[in-house]
Design a protein around this motif. Structure first.
Motif, PDB file in Angstrom:
ATOM      1  N   ARG A 112       0.930  -0.840   0.457  1.00 46.12           N
ATOM      2  CA  ARG A 112      -0.303  -0.013  -0.086  1.00 46.12           C
ATOM      3  C   ARG A 112       0.850   1.397  -0.049  1.00 46.12           C
ATOM      4  NH1 ARG A 112      -0.737   1.494   5.932  1.00 46.12           N
ATOM      5  NH2 ARG A 112       0.475  -0.059   6.872  1.00 46.12           N
ATOM      6  N   GLY A 113       1.917   0.774   0.620  1.00 46.74           N
ATOM      7  CA  GLY A 113       2.915   2.447   0.520  1.00 46.74           C
ATOM      8  C   GLY A 113       3.322   3.163  -1.079  1.00 46.74           C
ATOM      9  N   LYS A 114       3.854   1.837  -1.707  1.00 45.53           N
ATOM     10  CA  LYS A 114       4.367   2.274  -3.256  1.00 45.53           C
ATOM     11  C   LYS A 114       3.144   1.357  -4.017  1.00 45.53           C
ATOM     12  CE  LYS A 114       6.907  -2.187  -2.151  1.00 45.53           C
ATOM     13  NZ  LYS A 114       6.318  -3.011  -0.731  1.00 45.53           N
ATOM     14  N   LEU A 115       1.861   1.909  -4.291  1.00 42.99           N
ATOM     15  CA  LEU A 115       0.974   2.571  -4.536  1.00 42.99           C
ATOM     16  C   LEU A 115       0.634   3.305  -6.265  1.00 42.99           C
ATOM     17  CD1 LEU A 115      -2.641   1.003  -3.217  1.00 42.99           C
ATOM     18  CD2 LEU A 115      -0.558  -0.247  -4.641  1.00 42.99           C
ATOM     19  N   GLY A 117      -0.506   5.930  -8.016  1.00 44.19           N
ATOM     20  CA  GLY A 117      -1.709   6.379  -8.726  1.00 44.19           C
ATOM     21  C   GLY A 117      -1.759   7.804  -7.116  1.00 44.19           C
ATOM     22  N   GLY A 118      -0.641   7.394  -6.621  1.00 46.85           N
ATOM     23  CA  GLY A 118       0.434   8.611  -5.829  1.00 46.85           C
ATOM     24  C   GLY A 118      -1.127   8.154  -3.842  1.00 46.85           C
ATOM     25  N   PRO A 119      -0.205   8.793  -2.909  1.00 46.91           N
ATOM     26  CA  PRO A 119      -1.346   8.688  -2.006  1.00 46.91           C
ATOM     27  C   PRO A 119      -2.485   8.859  -2.178  1.00 46.91           C
ATOM     28  CG  PRO A 119       0.361  10.229  -1.533  1.00 46.91           C
ATOM     29  CD  PRO A 119       0.525   9.857  -3.092  1.00 46.91           C
ATOM     30  N   GLY A 120      -3.943   8.428  -1.304  1.00 49.58           N
ATOM     31  CA  GLY A 120      -5.265   8.814  -1.975  1.00 49.58           C
ATOM     32  C   GLY A 120      -5.277   7.884  -2.619  1.00 49.58           C
ATOM     33  N   TRP A 121      -4.602   7.548  -3.697  1.00 57.51           N
ATOM     34  CA  TRP A 121      -5.133   6.286  -5.090  1.00 57.51           C
ATOM     35  C   TRP A 121      -5.916   5.587  -3.829  1.00 57.51           C
ATOM     36  CZ3 TRP A 121      -5.912   1.387  -6.077  1.00 57.51           C
ATOM     37  CH2 TRP A 121      -7.057   1.597  -7.765  1.00 57.51           C
ATOM     38  N   LEU A 122      -5.440   4.540  -2.576  1.00 53.91           N
ATOM     39  CA  LEU A 122      -6.306   3.586  -2.168  1.00 53.91           C
ATOM     40  C   LEU A 122      -7.691   4.491  -1.650  1.00 53.91           C
ATOM     41  CD1 LEU A 122      -6.563   0.652  -1.648  1.00 53.91           C
ATOM     42  CD2 LEU A 122      -4.693   0.837   0.341  1.00 53.91           C
ATOM     43  N   PHE A 154     -13.259   1.662   4.955  1.00 59.21           N
ATOM     44  CA  PHE A 154     -12.359   1.776   5.621  1.00 59.21           C
ATOM     45  C   PHE A 154     -11.337   3.042   5.194  1.00 59.21           C
ATOM     46  CE2 PHE A 154      -8.480  -0.207   7.916  1.00 59.21           C
ATOM     47  CZ  PHE A 154      -8.460   0.110   8.757  1.00 59.21           C
ATOM     48  N   GLN A 155     -10.991   3.542   6.015  1.00 62.43           N
ATOM     49  CA  GLN A 155     -10.319   4.478   5.496  1.00 62.43           C
ATOM     50  C   GLN A 155     -10.628   4.881   3.985  1.00 62.43           C
ATOM     51  OE1 GLN A 155      -6.301   3.846   6.140  1.00 62.43           O
ATOM     52  NE2 GLN A 155      -6.975   4.280   8.234  1.00 62.43           N
ATOM     53  N   GLY A 156     -11.307   4.986   3.564  1.00 58.18           N
ATOM     54  CA  GLY A 156     -12.388   5.940   2.403  1.00 58.18           C
ATOM     55  C   GLY A 156     -12.043   4.262   1.331  1.00 58.18           C
ATOM     56  N   THR A 157     -11.394   3.384   1.444  1.00 54.60           N
ATOM     57  CA  THR A 157     -11.884   2.573   0.311  1.00 54.60           C
ATOM     58  C   THR A 157     -13.056   1.533   0.262  1.00 54.60           C
ATOM     59  OG1 THR A 157      -9.524   2.483   0.367  1.00 54.60           O
ATOM     60  CG2 THR A 157     -10.205   0.818  -0.442  1.00 54.60           C
ATOM     61  N   LEU A 158     -13.356   1.339  -0.615  1.00 54.15           N
ATOM     62  CA  LEU A 158     -14.608  -0.072  -0.221  1.00 54.15           C
ATOM     63  C   LEU A 158     -14.448  -1.080  -0.500  1.00 54.15           C
ATOM     64  CD1 LEU A 158     -18.160   0.098   0.486  1.00 54.15           C
ATOM     65  CD2 LEU A 158     -18.247   0.798  -1.801  1.00 54.15           C
ATOM     66  N   ARG A 221     -10.135   1.248 -14.203  1.00 51.51           N
ATOM     67  CA  ARG A 221     -11.353   2.549 -13.383  1.00 51.51           C
ATOM     68  C   ARG A 221     -12.773   1.403 -14.936  1.00 51.51           C
ATOM     69  NH1 ARG A 221     -12.293   7.146 -15.449  1.00 51.51           N
ATOM     70  NH2 ARG A 221     -10.079   6.793 -16.174  1.00 51.51           N
ATOM     71  N   LEU A 222     -13.677   2.000 -14.137  1.00 53.32           N
ATOM     72  CA  LEU A 222     -15.094   1.670 -14.487  1.00 53.32           C
ATOM     73  C   LEU A 222     -15.445   2.632 -14.351  1.00 53.32           C
ATOM     74  CD1 LEU A 222     -17.658   0.103 -15.911  1.00 53.32           C
ATOM     75  CD2 LEU A 222     -18.197  -1.047 -13.735  1.00 53.32           C
ATOM     76  N   GLY A 223     -16.115   3.080 -15.401  1.00 55.02           N
ATOM     77  CA  GLY A 223     -16.761   4.881 -15.394  1.00 55.02           C
ATOM     78  C   GLY A 223     -15.343   5.205 -13.487  1.00 55.02           C
ATOM     79  N   SER A 224     -16.351   6.219 -13.187  1.00 53.18           N
ATOM     80  CA  SER A 224     -15.818   7.456 -11.937  1.00 53.18           C
ATOM     81  C   SER A 224     -14.652   6.083 -10.806  1.00 53.18           C
ATOM     82  CB  SER A 224     -16.795   8.164 -11.470  1.00 53.18           C
ATOM     83  OG  SER A 224     -17.991   7.095 -11.013  1.00 53.18           O
ATOM     84  N   HIS A 225     -15.311   4.847 -11.125  1.00 55.00           N
ATOM     85  CA  HIS A 225     -14.899   3.961  -9.485  1.00 55.00           C
ATOM     86  C   HIS A 225     -13.395   3.381 -10.455  1.00 55.00           C
ATOM     87  CE1 HIS A 225     -19.036   4.443  -8.807  1.00 55.00           C
ATOM     88  NE2 HIS A 225     -19.432   3.995 -10.060  1.00 55.00           N
ATOM     89  N   ARG A 226     -12.575   3.364  -9.431  1.00 58.59           N
ATOM     90  CA  ARG A 226     -11.231   3.541  -9.609  1.00 58.59           C
ATOM     91  C   ARG A 226     -11.483   1.589  -8.627  1.00 58.59           C
ATOM     92  NH1 ARG A 226      -8.566   8.170  -5.731  1.00 58.59           N
ATOM     93  NH2 ARG A 226      -8.332   9.275  -7.437  1.00 58.59           N
ATOM     94  N   LEU A 227     -10.665   0.937  -9.916  1.00 64.67           N
ATOM     95  CA  LEU A 227     -10.730   0.252  -8.850  1.00 64.67           C
ATOM     96  C   LEU A 227      -9.289  -1.698  -8.342  1.00 64.67           C
ATOM     97  CD1 LEU A 227     -13.341  -1.637 -12.146  1.00 64.67           C
ATOM     98  CD2 LEU A 227     -14.071  -0.877  -9.114  1.00 64.67           C
ATOM     99  N   LEU A 228      -9.098  -1.841  -7.718  1.00 66.65           N
ATOM    100  CA  LEU A 228      -8.171  -2.735  -7.282  1.00 66.65           C
ATOM    101  C   LEU A 228      -8.411  -4.354  -7.256  1.00 66.65           C
ATOM    102  CD1 LEU A 228      -4.978  -2.040  -4.830  1.00 66.65           C
ATOM    103  CD2 LEU A 228      -6.161  -3.876  -5.266  1.00 66.65           C
TER     104      LEU A 228
END
Ligand code: 0WD
Ligand code: CA
Length: 382
Positions: A112-115, A117-122, A154-158, A221-228
């Motif tokens: 998670r530290g080196k994803l 998209g930068g911090p906040g992407w997750l 959790f911490q923004g992530t769904l 990404r699907l539409g506006s939804h970022r996916l991991l």
């Protein structure tokens, strides 16, 4: 997509006099509601991978990746006995163990530290298994099996994690012997088609152990939804035009040998939809099918390019449409994002769906539905 959401709210009779738009309480799944242009889907890029060994232990590397090694095309064609080794050389995974997102979270904790998209992407992303997204894609056309998806923010992530429905559990526990053998045969086919090292040949003399898995972790990404998300990959093709994953990956499938046009039609309408959804999501360009005869031998192979699968049903009134699949998935993700507002790893919104009905939601706290493990929550919180 926004249009789909509005429609969903109208269907549910959201009161337009409410000052704050309340999230819809259900989401319809009728295909007719989701036709329209194909939504944006970012070409999936691989962020990393992990492997599960014969004891189902996690390794943060590609040790379980196998290499596509089809039989030489100069002779008579394959003659794979898929029943060979059953049940004496079969080590099936213990299906009573509910792993939920655990292996994927382990990977995420390490990276998670080196994803990119930068911090906040997750924090703005949705984390799940590819298989869960496959079920969403096929929902508008599914007439047999429902699903349940647990969701926590959790911490923004769904985070989305499947829950086995009571019907699916009952079916699994009562699985007829013939179906058990059929499941084995699918894995046996992989053993005939894959080698452990690039350039070497398959060795079908060993055991089939379904604990072993190679999983790719991807960003899209699907539409506006970022996916991991992560998905299990059968093998890589050392001779693929592109050696860059996921373009080098190959999905292997078995299916019944077909002899009448009606069989093929039904295959295109039902099986090919599932094959397309699964491989399209991950960016796997080819699905190689082995057709088995009634005696359980594969005597013919056929490669289905993922991007050509829709052509088989394009002019079929009872066929499926990729736009419908993707628009519905995007609408569900919006629905989930708008429903799961509270950031709390112990809170679960359970999305439930049965064929013929809309998707509904219920709210739960802690066991048995909470699925983010303490080791993950604590490590991310500190
Ligand atoms: O928690 C859960 N309810 C699930 C967890 C359901 C499905 C999968 N998983 C996990 C497992 O840890 C597995 O290793 O996900 C991994 C596979 O993920 P996926 O790629 O997202 O799943 P999917 O696309 O449905 O299946 C890919 C392959 C299957 O190949 P076929 O050709 O049959 O589609 O993964 C295998 C199977 O070989 N597979 C599973 N392996 C372990 N546990 C499972 C499962 N529940 N389902 C499919
Ligand atoms: Ca497969």
């Amino acid at each position: 997509r926004r249009e789909n959401k509005r429609r969903a709210e109208r269907v549910d009779g959201a009161d337009p006099r409410n000052k704050l738009p309340s999230p819809a309480s259900s989401l319809p799944t009728d295909p007719a509601l989701y036709s329209g242009p194909f939504p944006f889907y970012r070409r999936p890029s691989e962020l990393g991978c992990f492997s599960l060994d014969a004891q189902r232990q996690y390794h943060g590397d590609a040790q379980a990746l196998r290499y596509y090694s089809p039989p030489p095309t100069n002779d008579q064609g394959p003659n794979f006995d898929l029943r060979d080794g059953y049940p004496d050389r079969y080590q099936p995974r213990d299906e009573e163990v509910q792993e939920r997102l655990d292996h994927l979270l382990r990977w995420l904790l390490d990276h998670r530290g080196k994803l990119e998209g930068g911090p906040g992407w997750l924090a703005g992303a949705i984390v799940t298994w590819r298989g869960h997204l496959t079920k969403l894609l096929t929902t508008p056309y599914e007439q047999q099996e429902g699903w349940q998806l647990a969701a926590s923010r959790f911490q923004g992530t769904l985070y989305l994690s499947e829950v086995e429905t009571p019907a699916a559990r009952a079916q699994r526990l009562a699985r007829p012997p013939l179906l058990r053998e059929l499941m084995y045969m699918g894995y046996k086919f992989e053993q005939y088609m894959c080698a452990d090292k690039p350039g070497s040949s398959p060795d079908p003399s060993g055991e089939v152990n379904t604990n072993v898995a190679f999983c790719s972790v991807l960003r899209s990404r699907l539409g506006s939804h970022r996916l991991l998300f992560s998905g299990e990959v059968d093998c890589t093709d050392p001779r693929a035009a592109s050696t860059q994953p996921p373009a080098c990956y190959v999905e292997l499938k078995t299916s019944k040998e077909m002899h009448r046009p009606g069989h093929w039609r039904s295959f295109y309408r039902h099986k090919l939809l599932k094959w397309w959804a699964q491989s399209f999501l991950l960016g796997v360009p080819n699905v190689v099918a082995g057709f088995r005869n009634p005696e359980g031998f594969v005597c013919s192979l056929k490669t289905f390019p993922t991007m050509e699968m829709f052509e088989y049903v394009r002019n079929d009134r009872d066929g499926w449409n990729p736009s419908v699949c993707m628009n519905f998935c995007a609408a569900f993700l919006s629905f989930a994002q708008n429903t799961v507002v509270q950031d709390d790893p112990r809170l679960v919104h359970l999305f439930s769906w049965e064929p013929g009905s809309p998707v509904t939601v219920s709210k739960h706290r802690d066991a048995p539905y909470a699925f983010l493990p303490m080791w993950y929550v604590e490590a991310v919180t500190r």
